[in-house]
Scaffold this motif. Structure first.
Motif, PDB file in Angstrom:
ATOM      1  N   LYS A 193       0.955  -1.223   0.058  1.00  0.00           N
ATOM      2  CA  LYS A 193       0.000  -0.074   0.108  1.00  0.00           C
ATOM      3  C   LYS A 193       0.830   1.321   0.092  1.00  0.00           C
ATOM      4  O   LYS A 193       1.585   1.235   0.967  1.00  0.00           O
ATOM      5  N   THR A 195       1.347   4.785   0.555  1.00  0.00           N
ATOM      6  CA  THR A 195       0.558   6.018   1.628  1.00  0.00           C
ATOM      7  C   THR A 195       1.393   7.398   1.219  1.00  0.00           C
ATOM      8  O   THR A 195       2.370   7.231   0.989  1.00  0.00           O
ATOM      9  N   GLY A 196       0.699   8.157   1.777  1.00  0.00           N
ATOM     10  CA  GLY A 196       1.410   9.534   1.939  1.00  0.00           C
ATOM     11  C   GLY A 196       2.618   9.504   2.752  1.00  0.00           C
ATOM     12  O   GLY A 196       3.613  10.087   2.428  1.00  0.00           O
ATOM     13  N   TYR A 198       4.162   6.761   3.529  1.00  0.00           N
ATOM     14  CA  TYR A 198       5.550   6.053   2.675  1.00  0.00           C
ATOM     15  C   TYR A 198       6.130   7.111   1.672  1.00  0.00           C
ATOM     16  O   TYR A 198       7.438   6.930   1.522  1.00  0.00           O
ATOM     17  N   TRP A 199       5.432   7.672   1.012  1.00  0.00           N
ATOM     18  CA  TRP A 199       6.057   8.720   0.077  1.00  0.00           C
ATOM     19  C   TRP A 199       6.912   9.715   0.472  1.00  0.00           C
ATOM     20  O   TRP A 199       7.879  10.322  -0.040  1.00  0.00           O
ATOM     21  N   ALA A 231      -1.518   8.996  -3.346  1.00  0.00           N
ATOM     22  CA  ALA A 231      -0.402   9.120  -2.133  1.00  0.00           C
ATOM     23  C   ALA A 231       0.485  10.226  -2.304  1.00  0.00           C
ATOM     24  O   ALA A 231       1.156  10.907  -1.454  1.00  0.00           O
ATOM     25  N   ARG A 234      -0.801  13.620  -1.140  1.00  0.00           N
ATOM     26  CA  ARG A 234      -1.405  13.889   0.254  1.00  0.00           C
ATOM     27  C   ARG A 234      -0.398  14.783   1.054  1.00  0.00           C
ATOM     28  O   ARG A 234       0.593  15.279   0.517  1.00  0.00           O
TER      29      ARG A 234
END
Length: 324
Positions: A193, A195-196, A198-199, A231, A234
């Motif tokens: 997944k 996600t923001g 993670y990015w 993502a 975000r």
């Protein structure tokens, strides 16, 4: 006639036949019309009729056209290929049915990016960093096209059994520039997944990689080109981009055909890996990184340089998807 034409003169029997015909009242040289089908059925009217049939139903079969026009299969093929210069192709898959607003946005973004590029191409190549994520499989079978091979006329054609990519796979997120790969992050299937958060974490890792591998790029200013995935937009991801002092370029949405990672880097990587079985994630990662490391700077530079052509082509087709 012999005195005039010498060796090119017709035979006496031919001249005698002509004389006899004219003595019987014949006044023209052309052959008399014959009954039945004319020798040449490809008339302008028939060509226009075939074109109209194809325009009405672009999936119609050649035999159906031949039956409707009352001509042979070969004549229809001749009209389609030689007179109309048409060919039958398969439909291509596109990410989205672009509406007028989507196409307009793609044109506007392409023009903005072209202006940045044309202002100083050398500076653009030196500062641009791009990246995206993709799946790489433990086993990705060859396509039918990849499996083509030479054979003799008398040899039977090779057979290929239809297979699917393996369930074993890894998601790889790759950032690169005109000189090579800057960093790669791998995620196993159960933790893919994006996600923001993670990015945002990737942006910080990317900044460290640039600082280590590209001296002076951070000072000059990084131009970041990535897609508009949720993502990536975000707040936490955008805050990290600003914190890293990256200048984010305006990439239009739904545009994998304008992302060099998709249409260039990943396509070549997967073509190389296709047809090879990997026992585990480690073997797959090792092969992936070996391939990236084996490409010279010219390979990566061409991928970045191709963006100019893509943006120009997008404008030419009024924002529609680019075939090549």
């Amino acid at each position: 006639m012999v005195n005039v034409y010498s060796e090119d003169a017709p035979q006496y029997s031919t001249v005698a036949k002509w004389a006899a015909e004219f003595n019987r009242g014949r006044t023209i040289l052309e052959d008399d019309p014959r009954s039945g089908r004319p020798a040449d059925v490809i008339t302008d009217e028939i060509v226009a009729k075939v074109q109209n049939i194809i325009t009405t139903d672009r999936r119609i079969k050649v035999d159906e056209i031949a039956s409707e026009c009352g001509i042979s299969h070969g004549s229809v093929c001749n009209i389609i290929h030689e007179r109309l210069h048409m060919s039958k192709v398969s439909a291509r898959w596109v990410p989205r049915n672009l509406n007028a607003q989507d196409r307009h946005q793609r044109v506007v973004s392409s023009r903005e990016l072209l202006d940045i590029y044309r202002a100083d191409p050398e500076n653009f190549h030196a500062r641009l960093v791009t990246g995206d994520e993709t799946w790489i499989h433990h086993w990705d079978p060859e396509t039918k096209k990849d499996s083509k091979q030479w054979k003799n006329k008398t040899s039977p054609p090779p057979k290929k059994f239809k297979t699917q990519p393996s369930a074993g796979k890894i998601m790889a997120t790759v950032f690169w520039d005109s000189k090579g790969v800057l960093m790669i992050d791998y995620k196993p299937p159960k933790k893919t997944k994006i996600t923001g958060a993670y990015w945002a974490d990737l942006m910080k890792k990317l900044r460290n990689a640039i600082k280590e591998k590209r001296r002076g790029m951070l000072t000059a200013g990084v131009l970041l080109l990535h897609d508009n995935a949720p993502a990536h937009k975000r707040r936490v991801a955008q805050a990290a981009i600003r914190e890293c002092k990256f200048e984010q370029l305006n990439q239009p949405p739904y545009s994998p055909d304008l992302e060099p990672s998709n249409y260039y880097l990943f396509r070549h990587l997967k073509s190389h890996l296709r047809g090879t079985r990997f026992a585990n994630d480690d073997d797959l990662i090792a092969a992936t990184e070996a391939w990236f490391g084996g490409q010279g700077e010219d390979f990566y530079f061409q991928g970045i340089e191709s963006l100019q052509h893509k943006w120009e082509k997008c404008i030419q087709v009024h924002g529609d998807y680019i075939e090549k």
